[in-house]
Structures are given as structure tokens and as C-alpha cells.
Design an enzyme around this catalytic site. Structure first.
Site, PDB file in Angstrom:
ATOM      1  N   TYR A 225       0.846  -1.194   0.000  1.00 16.39           N
ATOM      2  CA  TYR A 225       0.000   0.000   0.000  1.00 16.39           C
ATOM      3  C   TYR A 225       0.888   1.252   0.000  1.00 16.39           C
ATOM      4  O   TYR A 225       1.917   1.289   0.675  1.00 16.39           O
ATOM      5  CB  TYR A 225      -0.896  -0.066   1.245  1.00 16.39           C
TER       6      TYR A 225
ATOM      7  N   ASP B  48       0.383  -7.650   6.685  1.00 14.86           N
ATOM      8  CA  ASP B  48      -0.841  -6.876   6.475  1.00 14.86           C
ATOM      9  C   ASP B  48      -1.815  -7.802   5.740  1.00 14.86           C
ATOM     10  O   ASP B  48      -1.589  -8.168   4.587  1.00 14.86           O
ATOM     11  CB  ASP B  48      -0.505  -5.632   5.636  1.00 14.86           C
TER      12      ASP B  48
HETATM   13  N1  PLP Z   1      -3.182  -1.748   4.279  1.00 15.19           N
HETATM   14  C1  PLP Z   1      -3.789  -1.801   3.094  1.00 15.19           C
HETATM   15  C2  PLP Z   1      -3.553  -2.995   2.219  1.00 15.19           C
HETATM   16  C3  PLP Z   1      -4.626  -0.763   2.658  1.00 15.19           C
HETATM   17  O1  PLP Z   1      -5.211  -0.830   1.473  1.00 15.19           O
HETATM   18  C4  PLP Z   1      -4.809   0.358   3.516  1.00 15.19           C
HETATM   19  C5  PLP Z   1      -5.659   1.480   3.102  1.00 15.19           C
HETATM   20  O2  PLP Z   1      -6.128   1.561   1.997  1.00 15.19           O
HETATM   21  C6  PLP Z   1      -4.157   0.365   4.752  1.00 15.19           C
HETATM   22  C7  PLP Z   1      -3.354  -0.698   5.107  1.00 15.19           C
HETATM   23  C8  PLP Z   1      -4.312   1.518   5.693  1.00 15.19           C
HETATM   24  O3  PLP Z   1      -5.549   1.460   6.329  1.00 15.19           O
HETATM   25  P1  PLP Z   1      -6.270   2.761   6.921  1.00 15.19           P
HETATM   26  O4  PLP Z   1      -6.768   3.541   5.768  1.00 15.19           O
HETATM   27  O5  PLP Z   1      -7.355   2.190   7.793  1.00 15.19           O
HETATM   28  O6  PLP Z   1      -5.240   3.511   7.698  1.00 15.19           O
END
Ligand code: PLP
Length: 386
Positions: free
Chosen positions: A103, A175
Site C-alpha cells: 500500500y 498486512d
Molecule cells: N493496508 C492496506 C492494504 C490498505 O489498502 C490500507 C488502506 O487503503 C491500509 C493498510 C491503511 O488502512 P487505513 O486507511 O485504515 O489507515
């Protein structure tokens, strides 16, 4: 009557079927001894909501169970959970090896924020285990991957990545946002920690921002301390909403995954579409690995590329309004995003080109609507989009 007595008196022998919302930033305590017992963990209770509060506690318990974790922590956002996950391991001079397909904001955390504190990250292709092995030959604190990568849906071989990391005394941090615990439980695969953006599929209704961090063993205190000192505490109301979303997670994920599995081959047949990326398609580069890693289905996320580039994407968004352009994912109904200008906006152009994040690429978060409805809404944008 004092406030605590009034609360006890109000419900009598009854109790609410759903967990109450404790929209409180601080809790009243009877005396110093009670404060000591709660602070030391000898008795349940709460003091100050940035440290811990009942709605986060309940949600963390439920999620930990789903993930096969022994403890869980709720943070203000997915990025908050990622920060609380990595920071306790790191000191000046430390090194991270991370997937080169993560991300965009995670990528910025590793490439722009952490170097200011003397922590360097080497980004590698985690689908090449030889490359990972070679990268881990230099002392490394953290190996960081996404189970299903954002946006191109590459699948990580968590079983083997965990082995490689542990041979080198390194932690595998995962993640799992695109998979959710319905499709994959990274801790069962050897990961040391797992995080989820609850903002997405788990919350499921695009009305909250939260993250989850979970692990095994007795490490929770050090992560909780980082979370409270860096101030990534969660909102009680968002936790309450997430617990409600969680009740239907399994149903939603299975239904959306079934829809996505049908949409992927259908999209391939559309003249305006140049390519479709979905781990469930036999020609996906990680299809075999996905069968092992995601035995319950290949997820609700897919990407397709329009032949006409940015103009075709604009045409699609303007016409396929039933699958709206909303730069997030995991909503009950189908939504679209455009990685090149949203999630990966701040990734360097040459890096986007290397990954294949083109101007024509649309990321689809498939929802739980009737499949015919999704197809007819998408056709409004696909006709003449090339
Ligand atoms: N991890 C992934 C794969 C994501 O797509 C995102 C956000 O789009 C995040 C982490 C971060 O999450 P947040 O927007 O709740 O901070």
C-alpha cells in the site's frame, strides 16, 4: 446516587443484547488501590481511553479469536496499527526488508518516515524466495508483506517467508487487509504479527476508520505502550460500529468472493478490457500459490485495465455510477478505485511503471449485490470505454 450506582441501577436484572457504547474518554475510580490493581492488570477495568477502553477491548477480543491470536489491539486506523506493529522493534541503524508491492502509505512510512530515524528499508520482490533469502543475509529486524498485495493482488507465500525470516532471527509481519481472517490467518502460517485495516472489509460499511494488530505470546504490553504514547488510540463509536460489521463479515466476504470469482472471467470477455488480475484466474501469476494460501476463496478484490487509459477510466467512472469511484475498499456494495491517482498517488512514476500500475488500471472492490446488477452497472461504463 453516584454515576456508577445509577448505571448499575438503571438496567436492574436486564442487560442489553448488543454491547453498549462506552463513549467516554475517562473512567471514575473508587480509590488509589483500585487504580493500582487496574494499572497492574490484577483486575479488569479502565482508566483513560487513550490507553484502553471497553469497546476496543471487546472488539480486540473478537478479532483475536478470528485471527487465532492470543492478544489483540485496536488502533485509530490501519496505518496506526502498522506503526504500532513496527515501531517497538526498531532503533537507529536497524533494517527492514519489505515487499516492493505494498500500500502506498506503507511504502512512504518505510521509505520516507523511518529513514529520518535511521531505519532503512530494502524493498524486494517477496515472490522470489531466493531474493528474500539473499536480502535477509544482512541483519534484519522485520520482514514485511501483504498477504494479497495492493493493488496488483500478488499472493505472498507466508509459510516459506516465515521459515526464511525465523532462520535469520527476523520477525514476519503481515498486512492481511485484502484477505481478512475469513480467507487467511497469517499467524497460523508462522507470521509473528498480523494487522488488518478495519476501515475496509471487516468494518464493511465505509463508516469507520480503525486498525487491528494481533499476535501470540505475551508481547501485548510493548505494542499497547507504543500505541498509547504515539497516540493511535481508537474511537469507542468506531469500535462499536466495527463490532456490528464483524457480525456479518463471514457472510459478506463469502458472498463478495463468489461475485468476484464470476466477474473476473466475465470482464475478460469485454472488448474494452485489456487484462484482468484476479488470483482465482488460472493465468494469474500466483494462481497455484493462491490455491494453497487462500483455500476458502480468492477474495473480493480484482483489477482490470481499460485499453483507453485515463480517458477510458474517466468515461467508466462517469457512466458506471452504480459502482462508484470511491478510493477505498470493502464496502457492502461494489466500488471502484484508481490506484495510480489514489492509493499509489505518491509512489514515483518509475516505480508505478515497474509494478504495472498504469493509468488504465481500475481496482474493483466487489460487493454482495446480485451479480446481474453489478454486471449491468459495469456495462454502462464499459460500453465505448476503449
Ligand atoms: N493496508 C492496506 C492494504 C490498505 O489498502 C490500507 C488502506 O487503503 C491500509 C493498510 C491503511 O488502512 P487505513 O486507511 O485504515 O489507515
Amino acid at each position: 446516587m453516584t454515576q456508577p450506582d445509577r448505571q448499575r441501577d438503571l438496567l436492574g436484572p436486564s442487560s442489553s443484547l448488543v454491547p453498549p457504547l462506552y463513549q467516554a474518554s475517562v473512567f471514575a475510580l473508587p480509590d488509589l488501590d483500585a487504580l493500582d490493581r487496574i494499572s497492574d492488570g490484577a483486575e479488569p477495568g479502565f482508566i483513560y481511553a487513550r490507553d484502553a477502553h471497553p469497546n476496543a477491548h471487546l472488539l480486540a477480543e473478537q478479532l483475536a479469536k478470528l485471527e487465532g491470536a492470543e492478544w489483540g489491539l485496536i488502533c485509530a486506523s490501519g496505518m496506526g496499527a502498522i506503526s504500532a506493529m513496527v515501531l517497538p522493534y526498531l532503533s537507529q541503524g536497524d533494517r527492514i526488508v519489505a515487499s516492493n508491492r505494498v500500500y502506498g502509505r506503507t511504502s512512504q512510512l518505510f521509505s520516507q518516515e523511518l529513514p529520518r530515524f535511521g531505519v532503512q528499508t530494502t524493498f524486494v520482490d517477496v515472490n522470489d524466495l531466493d531474493i528474500v533469502r539473499a536480502a535477509l543475509a544482512t541483519p534484519t529486524r522485520i520482514l514485511y508483506v501483504e498477504t494479497i498485495s495492493n493493488p496488483l493482488l500478488r499472493v505472498a507465500d507466508l509459510d516459506n517467508l516465515a521459515k526464511l525470516a525465523h532462520e535469520r532471527d527476523c520477525q514476519l509481519l503481515v498486512d492481511n487487509t485484502f484477505a481478512s481472517p475469513v480467507l487467511c490467518r497469517p499467524l497460523d502460517r508462522g507470521a509473528d504479527l498480523v494487522m488488518e485495516s478495519l476501515t475496509k472489509i471487516i468494518g464493511g460499511h465505509s463508516d469507520l476508520t480503525l486498525g487491528f494488530l494481533g499476535g501470540k505470546g505475551n508481547g501485548v504490553r510493548k505494542f499497547a505502550q507504543t500505541a498509547t504514547i504515539w497516540g493511535v488510540a481508537s474511537s469507542p463509536f468506531d469500535c462499536w460500529l466495527a463490532a456490528r460489521g464483524l457480525a456479518t463479515l463471514d457472510l459478506r466476504m463469502r458472498s463478495a468472493t463468489t461475485n468476484a470469482a464470476a466477474l473476473a472471467p466475465w470482464l475478460l470477455q469485454q472488448p474494452a478490457v485489456a487484462r484482468v488480475l484476479y488470483p482465482g484466474l488460472p493465468d494469474h501469476v500466483d494462481h497455484q500459490l493462491a490455491q494453497r494460501m487462500l483455500p476458502h476463496g480468492f477474495g473480493n478484490m480484482l483489477c482490470f485495465e481499460l485499453r483507453g487509459g485515463r480517458d477510458a477510466v474517466n468515461h467508466f467512472f462517469r457512466n458506471a455510477t452504480g459502482v462508484p469511484f470511491t478510493p477505498s475498499l470493502g464496502h457492502t456494495t461494489t466500488t471502484c478505485s484508481h490506484p495510480a491517482t489514489t492509493s499509489h498517488r505518491y509512489v514515483k512514476p518509475e516505480e508505478k511503471a515497474r509494478q504495472g500500475i498504469t493509468d488504465g488500471l481500475i481496482r474493483l472492490s466487489v460487493g454482495i449485490e446480485n451479480l446481474d446488477h453489478i454486471q449491468s452497472e459495469m456495462l454502462k461504463g464499459l460500453q465505448c470505454a476503449s
